[in-house]
Scaffold this motif. Structure first.
Motif, PDB file in Angstrom:
ATOM      1  N   LEU A   1      45.396  65.802  35.189  1.00 46.73           N
ATOM      2  CA  LEU A   1      44.301  64.842  35.204  1.00 46.73           C
ATOM      3  C   LEU A   1      42.942  65.546  35.239  1.00 46.73           C
ATOM      4  CD1 LEU A   1      45.609  62.014  37.558  1.00 46.73           C
ATOM      5  CD2 LEU A   1      45.890  62.303  35.093  1.00 46.73           C
ATOM      6  N   LEU A   2      42.031  65.021  34.433  1.00 47.75           N
ATOM      7  CA  LEU A   2      40.696  65.592  34.292  1.00 47.75           C
ATOM      8  C   LEU A   2      39.625  64.734  34.946  1.00 47.75           C
ATOM      9  CD1 LEU A   2      40.996  66.435  30.486  1.00 47.75           C
ATOM     10  CD2 LEU A   2      41.308  68.011  32.415  1.00 47.75           C
ATOM     11  N   GLY A   3      39.961  63.470  35.192  1.00 49.50           N
ATOM     12  CA  GLY A   3      38.989  62.569  35.781  1.00 49.50           C
ATOM     13  C   GLY A   3      39.617  61.222  36.067  1.00 49.50           C
ATOM     14  N   THR A   4      38.831  60.370  36.718  1.00 53.00           N
ATOM     15  CA  THR A   4      39.283  59.028  37.060  1.00 53.00           C
ATOM     16  C   THR A   4      38.070  58.107  37.146  1.00 53.00           C
ATOM     17  OG1 THR A   4      40.474  57.677  38.701  1.00 53.00           O
ATOM     18  CG2 THR A   4      39.247  59.573  39.540  1.00 53.00           C
ATOM     19  N   TYR A   5      38.321  56.833  36.864  1.00 53.47           N
ATOM     20  CA  TYR A   5      37.271  55.840  37.071  1.00 53.47           C
ATOM     21  C   TYR A   5      37.899  54.503  37.406  1.00 53.47           C
ATOM     22  CZ  TYR A   5      37.628  53.409  32.506  1.00 53.47           C
ATOM     23  OH  TYR A   5      38.036  52.662  31.433  1.00 53.47           O
ATOM     24  N   TYR A   6      37.088  53.660  38.022  1.00 50.27           N
ATOM     25  CA  TYR A   6      37.517  52.292  38.314  1.00 50.27           C
ATOM     26  C   TYR A   6      36.508  51.307  37.739  1.00 50.27           C
ATOM     27  CZ  TYR A   6      34.029  52.114  42.066  1.00 50.27           C
ATOM     28  OH  TYR A   6      32.861  52.132  42.767  1.00 50.27           O
ATOM     29  N   ILE A   7      36.976  50.077  37.539  1.00 49.61           N
ATOM     30  CA  ILE A   7      36.126  48.945  37.162  1.00 49.61           C
ATOM     31  C   ILE A   7      36.386  47.844  38.166  1.00 49.61           C
ATOM     32  CG2 ILE A   7      35.626  47.141  35.449  1.00 49.61           C
ATOM     33  CD1 ILE A   7      36.702  48.971  33.298  1.00 49.61           C
ATOM     34  N   LYS A   8      35.311  47.227  38.636  1.00 50.32           N
ATOM     35  CA  LYS A   8      35.438  46.082  39.533  1.00 50.32           C
ATOM     36  C   LYS A   8      34.275  45.136  39.282  1.00 50.32           C
ATOM     37  CE  LYS A   8      32.877  48.040  43.411  1.00 50.32           C
ATOM     38  NZ  LYS A   8      32.897  48.346  44.831  1.00 50.32           N
ATOM     39  N   ALA A   9      34.444  43.892  39.701  1.00 50.63           N
ATOM     40  CA  ALA A   9      33.323  42.960  39.642  1.00 50.63           C
ATOM     41  C   ALA A   9      32.257  43.464  40.603  1.00 50.63           C
ATOM     42  CB  ALA A   9      33.776  41.554  40.019  1.00 50.63           C
ATOM     43  N   ASN A  10      31.026  43.480  40.145  1.00 49.58           N
ATOM     44  CA  ASN A  10      29.923  43.940  40.976  1.00 49.58           C
ATOM     45  C   ASN A  10      29.541  42.888  42.005  1.00 49.58           C
ATOM     46  OD1 ASN A  10      28.055  45.912  41.708  1.00 49.58           O
ATOM     47  ND2 ASN A  10      26.505  45.158  40.319  1.00 49.58           N
ATOM     48  N   PHE A  11      29.715  41.638  41.630  1.00 45.51           N
ATOM     49  CA  PHE A  11      29.381  40.501  42.484  1.00 45.51           C
ATOM     50  C   PHE A  11      30.515  39.493  42.404  1.00 45.51           C
ATOM     51  CE2 PHE A  11      25.427  42.095  40.497  1.00 45.51           C
ATOM     52  CZ  PHE A  11      24.782  42.563  41.629  1.00 45.51           C
ATOM     53  N   SER A  12      30.452  38.470  43.214  1.00 48.59           N
ATOM     54  CA  SER A  12      31.447  37.402  43.147  1.00 48.59           C
ATOM     55  C   SER A  12      30.782  36.121  42.664  1.00 48.59           C
ATOM     56  CB  SER A  12      32.095  37.197  44.521  1.00 48.59           C
ATOM     57  OG  SER A  12      31.117  36.825  45.467  1.00 48.59           O
ATOM     58  N   GLY A  13      31.558  35.075  42.573  1.00 49.02           N
ATOM     59  CA  GLY A  13      31.033  33.772  42.213  1.00 49.02           C
ATOM     60  C   GLY A  13      30.386  33.750  40.842  1.00 49.02           C
ATOM     61  N   HIS A  14      29.202  33.179  40.770  1.00 47.14           N
ATOM     62  CA  HIS A  14      28.522  32.966  39.497  1.00 47.14           C
ATOM     63  C   HIS A  14      27.962  34.235  38.881  1.00 47.14           C
ATOM     64  CE1 HIS A  14      29.037  28.675  39.633  1.00 47.14           C
ATOM     65  NE2 HIS A  14      28.654  28.692  40.902  1.00 47.14           N
ATOM     66  N   ALA A  15      28.135  35.369  39.516  1.00 45.69           N
ATOM     67  CA  ALA A  15      27.691  36.645  38.948  1.00 45.69           C
ATOM     68  C   ALA A  15      28.869  37.597  38.744  1.00 45.69           C
ATOM     69  CB  ALA A  15      26.640  37.283  39.846  1.00 45.69           C
ATOM     70  N   ASP A  16      30.087  37.064  38.734  1.00 44.61           N
ATOM     71  CA  ASP A  16      31.268  37.928  38.606  1.00 44.61           C
ATOM     72  C   ASP A  16      31.504  38.416  37.173  1.00 44.61           C
ATOM     73  OD1 ASP A  16      32.243  35.613  37.425  1.00 44.61           O
ATOM     74  OD2 ASP A  16      33.970  35.418  38.780  1.00 44.61           O
ATOM     75  N   HIS A  17      30.597  38.116  36.265  1.00 45.65           N
ATOM     76  CA  HIS A  17      30.691  38.612  34.893  1.00 45.65           C
ATOM     77  C   HIS A  17      30.012  39.981  34.740  1.00 45.65           C
ATOM     78  CE1 HIS A  17      26.895  36.501  35.272  1.00 45.65           C
ATOM     79  NE2 HIS A  17      26.437  37.169  34.221  1.00 45.65           N
ATOM     80  N   ILE A  18      29.453  40.488  35.827  1.00 43.40           N
ATOM     81  CA  ILE A  18      28.828  41.810  35.840  1.00 43.40           C
ATOM     82  C   ILE A  18      29.791  42.763  36.546  1.00 43.40           C
ATOM     83  CG2 ILE A  18      26.816  43.174  36.522  1.00 43.40           C
ATOM     84  CD1 ILE A  18      26.177  40.754  34.690  1.00 43.40           C
ATOM     85  N   CYS A  19      30.094  43.888  35.918  1.00 44.83           N
ATOM     86  CA  CYS A  19      31.011  44.839  36.554  1.00 44.83           C
ATOM     87  C   CYS A  19      30.268  46.074  37.027  1.00 44.83           C
ATOM     88  CB  CYS A  19      32.142  45.222  35.609  1.00 44.83           C
ATOM     89  SG  CYS A  19      31.674  46.309  34.248  1.00 44.83           S
ATOM     90  N   ASN A  20      30.976  46.848  37.805  1.00 45.35           N
ATOM     91  CA  ASN A  20      30.510  48.113  38.350  1.00 45.35           C
ATOM     92  C   ASN A  20      31.641  49.106  38.143  1.00 45.35           C
ATOM     93  OD1 ASN A  20      30.662  49.876  41.122  1.00 45.35           O
ATOM     94  ND2 ASN A  20      28.571  49.619  40.406  1.00 45.35           N
ATOM     95  N   CYS A  21      31.294  50.345  37.938  1.00 49.06           N
ATOM     96  CA  CYS A  21      32.307  51.396  37.782  1.00 49.06           C
ATOM     97  C   CYS A  21      31.924  52.592  38.637  1.00 49.06           C
ATOM     98  CB  CYS A  21      32.403  51.857  36.333  1.00 49.06           C
ATOM     99  SG  CYS A  21      33.006  50.639  35.174  1.00 49.06           S
ATOM    100  N   GLY A  22      32.927  53.376  38.991  1.00 44.01           N
ATOM    101  CA  GLY A  22      32.727  54.662  39.635  1.00 44.01           C
ATOM    102  C   GLY A  22      33.509  55.695  38.847  1.00 44.01           C
ATOM    103  N   TYR A  23      32.938  56.863  38.651  1.00 47.27           N
ATOM    104  CA  TYR A  23      33.564  57.912  37.834  1.00 47.27           C
ATOM    105  C   TYR A  23      33.558  59.225  38.613  1.00 47.27           C
ATOM    106  CZ  TYR A  23      31.824  54.648  34.263  1.00 47.27           C
ATOM    107  OH  TYR A  23      31.521  53.534  33.535  1.00 47.27           O
ATOM    108  N   ILE A  24      34.654  59.931  38.533  1.00 49.05           N
ATOM    109  CA  ILE A  24      34.706  61.286  39.095  1.00 49.05           C
ATOM    110  C   ILE A  24      35.485  62.167  38.127  1.00 49.05           C
ATOM    111  CG2 ILE A  24      35.645  62.754  40.941  1.00 49.05           C
ATOM    112  CD1 ILE A  24      34.925  60.565  42.937  1.00 49.05           C
ATOM    113  N   THR A  25      34.891  63.303  37.806  1.00 46.42           N
ATOM    114  CA  THR A  25      35.528  64.302  36.957  1.00 46.42           C
ATOM    115  C   THR A  25      36.072  65.412  37.849  1.00 46.42           C
ATOM    116  OG1 THR A  25      33.998  63.817  35.149  1.00 46.42           O
ATOM    117  CG2 THR A  25      35.109  65.948  35.079  1.00 46.42           C
ATOM    118  N   ALA A  26      37.249  65.888  37.530  1.00 45.16           N
ATOM    119  CA  ALA A  26      37.816  67.026  38.264  1.00 45.16           C
ATOM    120  C   ALA A  26      36.854  68.204  38.163  1.00 45.16           C
ATOM    121  CB  ALA A  26      39.175  67.401  37.687  1.00 45.16           C
ATOM    122  N   ALA A  27      36.709  68.937  39.246  1.00 43.89           N
ATOM    123  CA  ALA A  27      35.752  70.051  39.286  1.00 43.89           C
ATOM    124  C   ALA A  27      35.985  71.036  38.134  1.00 43.89           C
ATOM    125  CB  ALA A  27      35.832  70.759  40.632  1.00 43.89           C
ATOM    126  N   ALA A  28      37.235  71.327  37.826  1.00 38.67           N
ATOM    127  CA  ALA A  28      37.552  72.289  36.776  1.00 38.67           C
ATOM    128  C   ALA A  28      37.212  71.781  35.380  1.00 38.67           C
ATOM    129  CB  ALA A  28      39.035  72.657  36.839  1.00 38.67           C
TER     130      ALA A  28
END
Length: 164
Positions: free
Chosen positions: A62-89
């Protein structure tokens, strides 16, 4: 960069994901996560809680990983947020670019209309440059919002991109 395959993370990937994200969280210089976060809490944050978790797989692991999630709930749940991390190597080898590009399509496929990063540290110049290159606009600056372990208080940006 040699061939990168980005795929949904499997439960069996967790040990390798943890090996990538633990040092980043412990360093405390890019993510607003407690540096003493437990592995169980990190798994809930990164792997179990989000709408999706992906890994960037290379010929030697594995070289990296990321997630996707709703940034908000309810009437703003169409906006997502992600986090990314690349392996140091794998730093500097195009992994973050590949993951972000993949995440833009994955987010649309999951029904999100926009992606927003809530806390991109001004000191994380490589990430800021990458997000800008991929079309993210800086829509706000949060002054001195992050206590960086080496730099003291640093600004953070809110960055946003429409997916349509």
């Amino acid at each position: 960069m040699s061939r990168i395959t980005i795929r949904p993370a499997a439960p069996s990937d967790w040990p390798a994901i943890w090996a990538m994200i633990e040092p980043v969280f412990r360093a405390g210089d890019t993510y607003a996560v407690a540096t003493d976060i437990t592995e169980d809490a990190a798994r809930a944050l990164w792997f179990d809680g989000p709408a999706a978790c992906f890994v960037a797989d290379g010929p030697n692991g594995l070289l990296g990983t990321y997630y996707i999630k709703a940034n908000f709930s309810g009437h703003a749940d169409h906006i997502c947020n992600c986090g990314y991390i690349t392996a140091a190597a794998a730093a500097g080898q195009g992994v973050a670019t590949a993951m972000c590009t993949h995440s833009l399509t994955a987010a649309r496929d999951l029904g999100f209309d926009a992606m927003q990063f809530n806390l991109v540290l001004a000191s994380n110049t490589r990430a800021v440059a990458l997000w800008r290159r991929l079309g993210f606009a800086t829509i706000g600056t949060l002054p001195q919002v992050f206590r960086h372990p080496d730099l003291g208080r640093v600004d953070a940006y809110i960055m946003h991109k429409h997916l349509s």
